[in-house]
Write an enzyme that holds these catalytic residues in place. Structure first.
Site, mmCIF file in Angstrom:
data_model
loop_
_atom_site.group_PDB
_atom_site.id
_atom_site.type_symbol
_atom_site.label_atom_id
_atom_site.label_comp_id
_atom_site.label_asym_id
_atom_site.label_seq_id
_atom_site.Cartn_x
_atom_site.Cartn_y
_atom_site.Cartn_z
ATOM 1 N N ILE A 313 0.902 -1.154 0.000
ATOM 2 C CA ILE A 313 0.000 0.000 0.000
ATOM 3 C C ILE A 313 0.940 1.202 0.000
ATOM 4 O O ILE A 313 1.464 1.596 1.044
ATOM 5 C CB ILE A 313 -0.936 0.012 1.223
ATOM 6 C CG1 ILE A 313 -1.834 -1.231 1.212
ATOM 7 C CG2 ILE A 313 -1.790 1.276 1.229
ATOM 8 C CD1 ILE A 313 -2.831 -1.290 2.354
ATOM 9 N N PRO A 314 1.200 1.784 -1.184
ATOM 10 C CA PRO A 314 2.359 2.670 -1.375
ATOM 11 C C PRO A 314 2.185 4.103 -0.876
ATOM 12 O O PRO A 314 2.175 5.062 -1.670
ATOM 13 C CB PRO A 314 2.551 2.625 -2.891
ATOM 14 C CG PRO A 314 1.164 2.448 -3.421
ATOM 15 C CD PRO A 314 0.454 1.564 -2.432
ATOM 16 N N CYS A 315 2.103 4.268 0.430
ATOM 17 C CA CYS A 315 1.976 5.619 0.981
ATOM 18 C C CYS A 315 3.237 6.453 0.741
ATOM 19 O O CYS A 315 3.213 7.682 0.894
ATOM 20 C CB CYS A 315 1.643 5.560 2.469
ATOM 21 S SG CYS A 315 2.776 4.586 3.466
ATOM 22 N N HIS A 316 4.333 5.789 0.336
ATOM 23 C CA HIS A 316 5.563 6.534 0.043
ATOM 24 C C HIS A 316 5.416 7.396 -1.212
ATOM 25 O O HIS A 316 6.252 8.276 -1.457
ATOM 26 C CB HIS A 316 6.745 5.566 -0.135
ATOM 27 C CG HIS A 316 6.583 4.592 -1.244
ATOM 28 N ND1 HIS A 316 5.927 3.375 -1.088
ATOM 29 C CD2 HIS A 316 6.972 4.636 -2.557
ATOM 30 C CE1 HIS A 316 5.946 2.726 -2.237
ATOM 31 N NE2 HIS A 316 6.562 3.464 -3.138
#
Length: 346
Positions: A313-316
């Site tokens: 879950i690419p919150c970056h």
């Protein structure tokens, strides 16, 4: 970085308690979960049960705790006298959360303690305490409480199911409910990560040195009414394989089933993150607009911070409105690395 000697050479140095190897390597014992100096006087482990690290920081982030016999968190033969009482207190109370005001109350300068740990071990005092607590908890989970371990070993993935069967057979309930979360660690180019799965999907993927990991574990257990055991699971293997492919630059989309308990708003934010294309970034404001509430910038940022499944879950991929790289639980250097990695492998 100076290369370590061969494993055979380091193991012989350990057997010989050779002081010439002090500062060269740290040895960790897989069966006990502790790490030691080369000169440790404790009983020597078998060769197959050890692994070697170049620093105490690497041993900590790989899940090991400091040995109480050789005390590897001290400078070899030169630990400052002023620090000795504090190190002893930490050893006696390994689960205690030492706040700055408590250090000050006992006559220690928090900044002085922090500088010593940064200089000697490459981590802050608080990071050392946090990793030590996590590693102790990991070991306790590994040992397992009787009911949870019994359920796990008998093939149950639901504690409520095990409890009901147990009650039908014995006439009383062991008082369990919820699911079993199987956890383990995986090494990545950015450090050690903790993976948690149920039979339904992945529910945890966090860097083991993240400040919020203790809170994340607690929230996850409460929301899923779960207990945790360490062990192997096909889904852990699948996650590990796909992470390897991601870091090699050959995987841009993950197809791991996810279990992400949270509020309706959190779910919307996390789903919007999952749908973001590889190598693309958005600002928090843009992400709020995607979610459907352009005024919810702070709420989006908060939901990002509460994401328990890093990278997948690419919150970056969420950055500041001015393009600055801000707000990542795993640390800004990791966020920079991930964004650069994706940009170069589009």
């Amino acid at each position: 970085m100076i290369a370590l000697p061969s494993p055979d050479e380091m193991y012989q140095a350990l057997l010989d308690k050779n002081s010439q190897y002090e500062g060269v390597f740290i040895v960790a014992v897989k069966t006990t979960g502790i790490f030691c100096r080369p000169t440790c006087s404790a009983r020597k482990p078998k060769y197959k049960n050890v692994e070697f690290f170049s620093s105490t920081k690497d041993a900590l982030t790989s899940g090991y705790r400091a040995c109480k016999v050789c005390r590897p968190m001290k400078d070899y033969q030169s630990s400052p006298e002023w620090l000795e009482p504090l190190l002893k207190l930490v050893e006696d109370e390994p689960d205690k959360k030492w706040k700055d005001y408590e250090l000050t109350k006992r006559g220690y300068s928090p900044s002085r303690v922090r500088r010593y740990f940064n200089r000697t071990h490459g981590i802050t005092f608080q990071a050392y305490l946090r990793m030590s607590r996590i590693n102790s908890a990991f070991l306790k989970i590994k040992e397992g409480q009787t009911v949870t371990r019994s359920a796990f070993e008998q093939g149950y993935n639901s504690l409520s199911g095990f409890s009901e069967t147990f009650k039908n057979m014995t006439g009383f309930s062991p008082g369990t409910e919820g699911q079993i979360i199987t956890i383990n660690r995986v090494q990545t180019p950015l450090g050690s990560m903790m993976i948690g799965v149920t039979d339904e999907g992945l529910c945890l993927l966090e860097f083991t040195d993240r400040k919020m990991i203790e809170t994340q574990l607690s929230v996850l257990k409460r929301r899923m009414k779960s207990e945790m055991v360490t062990g192997k699971h096909p889904l852990i293997d699948a996650v590990s394989t796909q992470l390897d492919e991601y870091f090699e630059g050959t995987r841009k989309v993950f197809d791991i089933p996810l279990v992400v308990p949270g509020t309706e708003f959190q779910q919307k934010v996390w789903n919007a993150l999952i749908e973001m294309p590889y190598g693309i970034t958005r600002s928090y404001k843009q992400q709020a607009n995607v979610v459907g509430d352009v005024k919810a910038v702070r709420a989006v940022a908060r939901a990002n911070g509460e994401n328990r499944i890093s990278i997948i879950i690419p919150c970056h991929r969420i950055i500041g409105s001015d393009g600055s790289i801000v707000g990542y639980g795993g640390g800004i250097p990791r966020k920079q690395w991930l964004l650069k990695h994706e940009f170069e492998n589009q």
